[in-house]
Design a protein around this motif. Structure first.
Motif, PDB file in Angstrom:
ATOM      1  N   GLU A   1       0.836  -1.208   0.000  1.00  0.00           N
ATOM      2  CA  GLU A   1       0.000   0.000   0.000  1.00  0.00           C
ATOM      3  C   GLU A   1       0.870   1.257   0.000  1.00  0.00           C
ATOM      4  N   THR A   2       1.908   1.217   0.795  1.00  0.00           N
ATOM      5  CA  THR A   2       2.836   2.354   0.836  1.00  0.00           C
ATOM      6  C   THR A   2       3.503   2.558  -0.517  1.00  0.00           C
ATOM      7  N   ALA A   3       3.985   1.467  -1.110  1.00  0.00           N
ATOM      8  CA  ALA A   3       4.664   1.562  -2.407  1.00  0.00           C
ATOM      9  C   ALA A   3       3.722   2.084  -3.487  1.00  0.00           C
ATOM     10  N   GLU A   4       2.487   1.624  -3.491  1.00  0.00           N
ATOM     11  CA  GLU A   4       1.516   2.084  -4.479  1.00  0.00           C
ATOM     12  C   GLU A   4       1.244   3.576  -4.333  1.00  0.00           C
ATOM     13  N   THR A   5       1.058   4.022  -3.099  1.00  0.00           N
ATOM     14  CA  THR A   5       0.730   5.427  -2.869  1.00  0.00           C
ATOM     15  C   THR A   5       1.877   6.332  -3.272  1.00  0.00           C
ATOM     16  N   PHE A   6       3.077   5.966  -2.912  1.00  0.00           N
ATOM     17  CA  PHE A   6       4.239   6.755  -3.313  1.00  0.00           C
ATOM     18  C   PHE A   6       4.341   6.811  -4.836  1.00  0.00           C
ATOM     19  N   SER A   7       4.128   5.695  -5.494  1.00  0.00           N
ATOM     20  CA  SER A   7       4.196   5.651  -6.953  1.00  0.00           C
ATOM     21  C   SER A   7       3.133   6.553  -7.580  1.00  0.00           C
ATOM     22  N   GLU A   8       1.954   6.564  -6.984  1.00  0.00           N
ATOM     23  CA  GLU A   8       0.880   7.431  -7.484  1.00  0.00           C
ATOM     24  C   GLU A   8       1.296   8.905  -7.437  1.00  0.00           C
ATOM     25  N   LEU A   9       2.022   9.272  -6.405  1.00  0.00           N
ATOM     26  CA  LEU A   9       2.443  10.664  -6.262  1.00  0.00           C
ATOM     27  C   LEU A   9       3.429  11.067  -7.365  1.00  0.00           C
ATOM     28  N   VAL A  10       4.232  10.111  -7.828  1.00  0.00           N
ATOM     29  CA  VAL A  10       5.100  10.390  -8.977  1.00  0.00           C
ATOM     30  C   VAL A  10       4.248  10.594 -10.226  1.00  0.00           C
ATOM     31  N   ASP A  11       3.270   9.725 -10.427  1.00  0.00           N
ATOM     32  CA  ASP A  11       2.383   9.846 -11.583  1.00  0.00           C
ATOM     33  C   ASP A  11       1.665  11.192 -11.592  1.00  0.00           C
ATOM     34  N   GLU A  12       1.346  11.693 -10.414  1.00  0.00           N
ATOM     35  CA  GLU A  12       0.610  12.949 -10.293  1.00  0.00           C
ATOM     36  C   GLU A  12       1.513  14.174 -10.320  1.00  0.00           C
ATOM     37  N   GLY A  13       2.835  13.961 -10.399  1.00  0.00           N
ATOM     38  CA  GLY A  13       3.775  15.073 -10.461  1.00  0.00           C
ATOM     39  C   GLY A  13       4.080  15.709  -9.129  1.00  0.00           C
ATOM     40  N   VAL A  14       3.682  15.054  -8.041  1.00  0.00           N
ATOM     41  CA  VAL A  14       3.920  15.588  -6.704  1.00  0.00           C
ATOM     42  C   VAL A  14       5.340  15.283  -6.234  1.00  0.00           C
ATOM     43  N   ALA A  15       5.898  14.159  -6.684  1.00  0.00           N
ATOM     44  CA  ALA A  15       7.258  13.759  -6.330  1.00  0.00           C
ATOM     45  C   ALA A  15       7.983  13.324  -7.597  1.00  0.00           C
ATOM     46  N   VAL A  16       9.282  13.584  -7.633  1.00  0.00           N
ATOM     47  CA  VAL A  16      10.089  13.181  -8.781  1.00  0.00           C
ATOM     48  C   VAL A  16      10.739  11.822  -8.534  1.00  0.00           C
ATOM     49  N   GLN A  17      11.307  11.651  -7.353  1.00  0.00           N
ATOM     50  CA  GLN A  17      11.998  10.419  -6.989  1.00  0.00           C
ATOM     51  C   GLN A  17      11.507   9.962  -5.623  1.00  0.00           C
ATOM     52  N   LEU A  18      11.614   8.655  -5.358  1.00  0.00           N
ATOM     53  CA  LEU A  18      11.115   8.080  -4.115  1.00  0.00           C
ATOM     54  C   LEU A  18      12.239   7.415  -3.335  1.00  0.00           C
ATOM     55  N   GLY A  19      12.211   7.583  -2.015  1.00  0.00           N
ATOM     56  CA  GLY A  19      13.213   6.958  -1.166  1.00  0.00           C
ATOM     57  C   GLY A  19      12.607   6.443   0.122  1.00  0.00           C
ATOM     58  N   ALA A  20      13.380   5.653   0.822  1.00  0.00           N
ATOM     59  CA  ALA A  20      12.955   5.132   2.122  1.00  0.00           C
ATOM     60  C   ALA A  20      14.097   5.290   3.116  1.00  0.00           C
ATOM     61  N   SER A  21      13.763   5.765   4.290  1.00  0.00           N
ATOM     62  CA  SER A  21      14.735   5.933   5.359  1.00  0.00           C
ATOM     63  C   SER A  21      14.430   4.942   6.464  1.00  0.00           C
ATOM     64  N   ASN A  22      15.477   4.340   7.025  1.00  0.00           N
ATOM     65  CA  ASN A  22      15.336   3.462   8.192  1.00  0.00           C
ATOM     66  C   ASN A  22      14.477   2.227   7.918  1.00  0.00           C
ATOM     67  N   HIS A  23      14.607   1.679   6.729  1.00  0.00           N
ATOM     68  CA  HIS A  23      13.903   0.449   6.362  1.00  0.00           C
ATOM     69  C   HIS A  23      14.916  -0.668   6.094  1.00  0.00           C
ATOM     70  N   PRO A  24      14.605  -1.899   6.464  1.00  0.00           N
ATOM     71  CA  PRO A  24      15.492  -3.010   6.143  1.00  0.00           C
ATOM     72  C   PRO A  24      15.434  -3.346   4.654  1.00  0.00           C
ATOM     73  N   ALA A  25      16.465  -4.010   4.178  1.00  0.00           N
ATOM     74  CA  ALA A  25      16.556  -4.321   2.750  1.00  0.00           C
ATOM     75  C   ALA A  25      15.400  -5.198   2.278  1.00  0.00           C
ATOM     76  N   TRP A  26      14.973  -6.160   3.099  1.00  0.00           N
ATOM     77  CA  TRP A  26      13.921  -7.067   2.630  1.00  0.00           C
ATOM     78  C   TRP A  26      12.601  -6.337   2.401  1.00  0.00           C
TER      79      TRP A  26
END
Length: 316
Positions: free
Chosen positions: A136-161
């Protein structure tokens, strides 16, 4: 992928709280004059130092600086985070906005309003939210790129898996995956099983696995607290006891030697070590004085020899 003229991000965490607006503006002006581009903040900065117990002060200061400097928006890149702002009267971090679709959209709307912009160049998921499916988080972030709200996406303090799962889902739905990781990284590493004081993220320390994951997937790496809050060079500050082990003793010895050879401070060499390696890592400077910023700008432009870098790497 992120690019920058000066391989340093200016951390705006304490702008508007412990760093007053006049000083904040001076730091921002100097950074841009020197060719810096990335400015890093978050919607929760800095709730722990504010009178209200909530964040937003840093973004608000940045918004006023942008408004006071027409045209500067085209010269800088804004990086902000959502997910960690306190909500209600509950104890943080249990009581925080999180990374549900609704929370993300409400948070980024607030960030854009405070910043006075219609998009950010890099939007981060600030800290894990295991109560929300990562898909759900990944989908929402991706939607924001589609809408022009964000250019690139990142994650802080998340494990690799968790990042692997999020990226795979975004790709599967034809969306935009996370392409940057922000974690704590410095020359010294704490003893296994320990975390420095103030590090309240279970997966906040950059591990070799996270670096390997980022490299294999072409992701950018950002490092916060690269200078251990000034402890490398400020006699008034002590290095956290979790770093007190033989490996640190050896690395500090190598650091002192290299610093003497290049005529730089310990901190400047650490910044050069981060930015100039085989896997470049973009450090975030959270200093509060112009001389700290100037020193960091000099440090990231130092060039270490292969021998110097090998000596710094050897005593891990």
């Amino acid at each position: 992928m992120t690019t920058t003229t000066i391989p340093l991000a200016l951390g705006a965490m304490m702008f508007g709280t412990t760093i007053d607006e006049r000083t904040s503006f001076a730091l921002l002006d100097r950074f841009v004059e020197a060719g810096g581009t990335w400015i890093d903040t978050a919607d929760c900065y800095s709730f722990w130092a504010s009178d209200t117990g909530f964040g937003g002060q840093s973004e608000a200061v940045l918004g006023r600086w942008l408004a006071a400097n027409p045209g500067v928006r085209e010269r800088v890149r804004l990086s902000t985070k959502v997910g960690a702002e306190p909500i209600g009267d509950g104890e943080w971090p249990a009581s925080r906005e999180g990374l549900s679709r609704r929370a993300i959209r409400e948070a980024i709307a607030g960030s854009l309003e405070r910043l006075g912009v219609d998009r950010v160049d890099l939007l981060w998921a600030h800290m894990e939210d295991r109560t929300t499916p990562i898909e759900e988080t990944a989908e929402t972030f991706s939607e924001l790129v589609d809408e022009g709200v964000a250019v690139q996406l990142g994650a802080s303090n998340h494990p690799a898996w968790r990042m692997e799962r999020a990226r795979a889902h975004a790709v599967a739905i034809g969306g935009t995956p996370f392409s940057a990781l922000q974690l704590s990284r410095s020359l010294l590493v704490p003893r296994p099983g320990t975390r420095p004081a103030g590090q309240n993220h279970r997966f906040g320390l950059m591990s070799d696995e996270q670096v390997d994951f980022a490299v294999e997937n072409g992701m950018d790496l950002w490092a916060y607290t690269p200078l251990l809050s000034g402890a490398y060079d400020n006699p008034a500050k002590t290095i956290d006891p979790v770093f007190d082990h033989p490996g640190s003793t050896a690395r500090l010895g190598a650091l002192d030697a290299v610093a003497a050879e290049v005529g730089a401070t310990r901190g400047q060499v650490v910044l050069a070590w981060l930015t100039g390696g085989t896997t470049p890592i973009l450090p975030i400077l959270g200093g509060s004085r112009l001389e700290q910023l100037d020193a960091a700008l000099t440090g990231v432009q130092l060039e270490l020899t292969d021998d110097q870098r090998a000596r710094l790497d050897a005593p891990a």
